[in-house]
Design an enzyme around this catalytic site. Structure first.
Site, PDB file in Angstrom:
ATOM      1  N   GLY A  92       2.509  15.464 -19.255  1.00  0.00           N
ATOM      2  CA  GLY A  92       3.835  15.934 -18.873  1.00  0.00           C
ATOM      3  C   GLY A  92       3.781  16.996 -17.797  1.00  0.00           C
ATOM      4  N   ARG A  93       2.600  17.567 -17.605  1.00  0.00           N
ATOM      5  CA  ARG A  93       2.500  18.637 -16.591  1.00  0.00           C
ATOM      6  C   ARG A  93       1.110  18.715 -15.982  1.00  0.00           C
ATOM      7  NH1 ARG A  93       1.860  24.157 -19.788  1.00  0.00           N
ATOM      8  NH2 ARG A  93       1.037  23.383 -21.741  1.00  0.00           N
ATOM      9  N   LYS A 113      -3.608  20.997 -13.889  1.00  0.00           N
ATOM     10  CA  LYS A 113      -2.633  21.280 -14.952  1.00  0.00           C
ATOM     11  C   LYS A 113      -1.556  22.219 -14.423  1.00  0.00           C
ATOM     12  CE  LYS A 113      -2.838  22.424 -19.897  1.00  0.00           C
ATOM     13  NZ  LYS A 113      -3.779  22.638 -21.002  1.00  0.00           N
ATOM     14  N   ASP A 125       9.465  21.376 -17.926  1.00  0.00           N
ATOM     15  CA  ASP A 125       9.466  21.581 -16.475  1.00  0.00           C
ATOM     16  C   ASP A 125       8.199  21.146 -15.745  1.00  0.00           C
ATOM     17  OD1 ASP A 125       7.701  23.493 -17.324  1.00  0.00           O
ATOM     18  OD2 ASP A 125       8.949  25.219 -16.795  1.00  0.00           O
ATOM     19  N   ARG A 176      -8.897  21.548 -14.181  1.00  0.00           N
ATOM     20  CA  ARG A 176      -9.808  21.244 -15.300  1.00  0.00           C
ATOM     21  C   ARG A 176     -10.755  20.121 -14.898  1.00  0.00           C
ATOM     22  NH1 ARG A 176      -6.742  20.341 -20.704  1.00  0.00           N
ATOM     23  NH2 ARG A 176      -6.086  18.364 -19.811  1.00  0.00           N
ATOM     24  N   ARG A 183      -8.064  10.649 -24.719  1.00  0.00           N
ATOM     25  CA  ARG A 183      -7.948  11.362 -26.005  1.00  0.00           C
ATOM     26  C   ARG A 183      -7.844  10.362 -27.143  1.00  0.00           C
ATOM     27  NH1 ARG A 183      -4.244  15.583 -23.874  1.00  0.00           N
ATOM     28  NH2 ARG A 183      -4.674  15.560 -21.667  1.00  0.00           N
ATOM     29  N   ASP A 252      -3.700  14.210 -29.896  1.00  0.00           N
ATOM     30  CA  ASP A 252      -3.599  14.125 -28.428  1.00  0.00           C
ATOM     31  C   ASP A 252      -4.422  15.218 -27.753  1.00  0.00           C
ATOM     32  OD1 ASP A 252      -1.315  15.478 -29.800  1.00  0.00           O
ATOM     33  OD2 ASP A 252      -0.956  16.283 -27.802  1.00  0.00           O
ATOM     34  N   ASP A 262      -8.155  20.953 -24.335  1.00  0.00           N
ATOM     35  CA  ASP A 262      -6.757  21.360 -24.400  1.00  0.00           C
ATOM     36  C   ASP A 262      -6.578  22.678 -25.150  1.00  0.00           C
ATOM     37  OD1 ASP A 262      -4.996  20.121 -22.829  1.00  0.00           O
ATOM     38  OD2 ASP A 262      -3.986  18.967 -24.386  1.00  0.00           O
TER      39      ASP A 262
HETATM   40  P1  AMP Z   1       0.198  20.630 -25.350  1.00  0.00           P
HETATM   41  O1  AMP Z   1       0.878  21.398 -26.422  1.00  0.00           O
HETATM   42  O2  AMP Z   1      -0.075  21.424 -24.091  1.00  0.00           O
HETATM   43  O3  AMP Z   1      -1.017  19.914 -25.807  1.00  0.00           O
HETATM   44  O4  AMP Z   1       1.257  19.513 -24.884  1.00  0.00           O
HETATM   45  C1  AMP Z   1       1.824  18.563 -25.734  1.00  0.00           C
HETATM   46  C2  AMP Z   1       2.649  17.596 -24.905  1.00  0.00           C
HETATM   47  O5  AMP Z   1       3.729  18.279 -24.275  1.00  0.00           O
HETATM   48  C3  AMP Z   1       1.891  16.905 -23.780  1.00  0.00           C
HETATM   49  O6  AMP Z   1       2.403  15.617 -23.614  1.00  0.00           O
HETATM   50  C4  AMP Z   1       2.188  17.779 -22.596  1.00  0.00           C
HETATM   51  O7  AMP Z   1       2.044  17.096 -21.377  1.00  0.00           O
HETATM   52  C5  AMP Z   1       3.638  18.151 -22.854  1.00  0.00           C
HETATM   53  N1  AMP Z   1       4.014  19.427 -22.252  1.00  0.00           N
HETATM   54  C6  AMP Z   1       3.634  20.673 -22.638  1.00  0.00           C
HETATM   55  N2  AMP Z   1       4.176  21.617 -21.848  1.00  0.00           N
HETATM   56  C7  AMP Z   1       4.900  20.957 -20.916  1.00  0.00           C
HETATM   57  C8  AMP Z   1       5.710  21.367 -19.804  1.00  0.00           C
HETATM   58  N3  AMP Z   1       5.866  22.651 -19.494  1.00  0.00           N
HETATM   59  N4  AMP Z   1       6.289  20.399 -19.072  1.00  0.00           N
HETATM   60  C9  AMP Z   1       6.153  19.101 -19.366  1.00  0.00           C
HETATM   61  N5  AMP Z   1       5.418  18.655 -20.397  1.00  0.00           N
HETATM   62  C10 AMP Z   1       4.803  19.558 -21.164  1.00  0.00           C
HETATM   63 MG    MG Z   2      -2.256  18.640 -25.188  1.00  0.00          MG
END
Ligand code: AMP
Ligand code: MG
Length: 486
Positions: A92-93, A113, A125, A176, A183, A252, A262
């Site tokens: 997502g980012r 990232k 975002d 990274r 995953r 994930d 992560d």
């Molecule tokens: P994480 O908690 O970083 O492992 O993220 C869990 C999921 O949420 C993953 O699919 C990330 O890509 C998405 N995600 C986390 N933060 C953001 C962000 N600021 N914008 C878009 N997607 C996010």
């Molecule tokens: Mg993650």
């Protein structure tokens, strides 16, 4: 040694096609500045160290420029988050910019990232903030230096681009590096969407790219699953032996390579506490320090479930039974090293458990204890350390047995110290140290984060002028609340 413009790309994952990832270009952040970079990580790409000072370096890793051979893509995955299944997650980012092929024939994923929104951003975002990017950078390079399998980090760039979390913050990017970004959740996605042909294609890709030695086994998929179990057992043993708490062991966030991956609200234990919960958002303590062992096995079972179209359920189940004994063996081995024990004794498991209980009840600093234990002879070290324990009778009983056991090893104190100091870091990434460096960086001063990174990249070395980084946390730094917000 290569220039940035001389890197060779071979984008194997991109070639798998649009079912596995989506083409997305990075969105640059404004007024980018290089916060910190890792020379060690640059070596993995054969990058000339001088390139870190090249303005192009910052431009690329803040999303302003890109190699023409790069093929930036957002990967699709799903996963079990805190035990519940989320059918679609994905990058997502973050973007897989491409795979660099180095001179040793290794492929390294470049993953940027905080690179902006993607089709997987949901309502968020697509950005990352400076504090979480610095935390991931420091941890990646420090765990590597501790000998713990992990993704790596090349650099962090900061910007003036605003992002909103609990308050206004500035966007940052982290580069990274990992041999793969696949995953457990990548497999779950294709399993639960019943796209079993694509699942097989992904398994074949991972097998050929990362577990090629399993191809010659009678059942390559099963052999790969067993190898993944072995690698996870070894990784978790390192976490437990060195007091590392990951914080968000969702499937994930579990790398298919068995590397630490992560980084979110992670922590290294200050005082030993088996029940420690480092993630302020983890209300039930699902990912508490001591739960990491059963959760790792739970996650492997979730991966096994996703492999049921390819491997028999009985074989998967049997393989999962390998995890705990493998974990125990690795853990005992590491803890014997930390205690300076060369030989194995059947009571070592009990010795270690008793020690940890004593450390827990007396709130003993986990890192400093082992370092001090090697500083002088077992007798002298225990006499000094005794002052820190509240259960004196308990510690006396433990140390009498330990001293007797140590004397059987028969090497000199000089050899014992060298051996123990090579297993017991003097410097550990304490939350308060990261916090100090983050606050300075947020105020525009990057010197502290650079210095902390330097110190933590040689955690076993005595660094006489860096004593302050080896201290227990001050009161304000003892119970910092780190949440999932990043
Ligand atoms: P994480 O908690 O970083 O492992 O993220 C869990 C999921 O949420 C993953 O699919 C990330 O890509 C998405 N995600 C986390 N933060 C953001 C962000 N600021 N914008 C878009 N997607 C996010
Ligand atoms: Mg993650």
């Amino acid at each position: 040694m290569k220039l940035l413009t001389d890197l060779t790309f071979d984008n194997r994952f991109a070639r798998l096609g649009d079912s596995f990832s989506t083409e997305v270009n990075p969105e640059p952040i404004s007024d980018p500045k290089l916060v910190v970079a890792s020379l060690g990580a640059a070596t993995l790409l054969d990058l000339d160290p001088k390139e870190l000072d090249n303005p192009l370096f910052t431009e690329i890793f803040a999303g302003h420029k890109l190699w023409s051979e790069a093929e930036p893509r957002a990967m699709v995955y799903s996963g079990h988050q805190f035990g519940g299944y989320t059918p679609r997650l994905g990058d997502g980012r973050g973007l897989l910019l491409g795979e660099v092929l180095n001179d040793s024939g290794e492929h390294w994923d470049l993953h940027l990232k905080g690179a902006g929104p993607t089709p997987y951003s949901r309502m968020a975002d697509g950005r990352a903030v400076l504090r979480s990017s610095i935390r991931e950078f420091l941890a990646s390079e420090h765990l590597h230096a501790l000998g713990i399998a992990t993704s790596r980090a090349l650099c962090v760039t900061s910007s003036s681009t605003p992002v909103w979390r609990e308050k206004r913050e500035n966007a940052a990017m982290l580069l990274r590096l990992a041999r793969s970004h696949v995953r457990f959740g990548s497999f779950e996605y294709f399993y639960y969407t019943k796209q079993h042909e694509l699942l097989k294609q992904l398994v074949d890709h991972v097998l050929d790219a990362h577990y090629s030695e399993c191809r010659s086994e009678p059942e390559p998929y099963l052999a790969m699953f067993k190898t993944i179990i072995e690698r996870n057992a070894e990784m978790i043993a390192h976490w437990q032996a060195y007091g590392f708490c990951h914080g968000v062991m969702n499937t994930d966030n579990m790398s298919i390579l068995g590397i630490t991956f992560d980084y979110g609200p992670y922590a290294f234990l200050d005082d030993f506490d088996a029940r420690h919960i480092c993630n302020h958002s983890d209300d039930t303590g699902r990912y508490s320090f001591s739960n990491q062992v059963p959760i790792a096995q739970w996650n492997l079972a979730a991966l096994g479930q996703a492999l049921t179209p390819l491997v028999s359920v009985d074989q998967l189940r049997e393989s999962l039974e390998l995890f705990l004994p493998l974990y125990e063996a690795h853990y005992l081995d590491l803890m014997r090293k930390r205690l300076g024990l060369l030989t194995a004794d059947e009571n070592d498991g009990d010795r270690i458990r008793t020690l940890l209980q004593l450390m827990q009840s007396s709130a003993i600093d986990y890192t400093r204890f082992f370092r001090e234990l090697g500083d002088s002879t077992a007798e002298a070290a225990c006499a000094r350390l005794r002052e820190d324990f509240t259960d004196l009778a308990g510690f006396d009983a433990w140390s009498a047995d330990y001293i007797a056991r140590s004397q059987l090893e028969g090497d000199s104190q000089e050899q014992r110290r060298t051996r123990m100091h090579a297993a017991n870091p003097k410097y550990i990434l304490r939350n308060y140290l990261a916090q100090e460096a983050i606050e300075a960086a947020e105020a525009g001063d990057y010197a502290p984060v650079r210095e902390l990174h330097e110190v933590l990249s040689k955690p076993f070395d005595e660094q006489p002028d860096k004593e302050r980084y080896a201290q227990r946390p001050p009161d304000w730094g003892k119970h910092l609340e780190i949440s999932c917000s990043s």
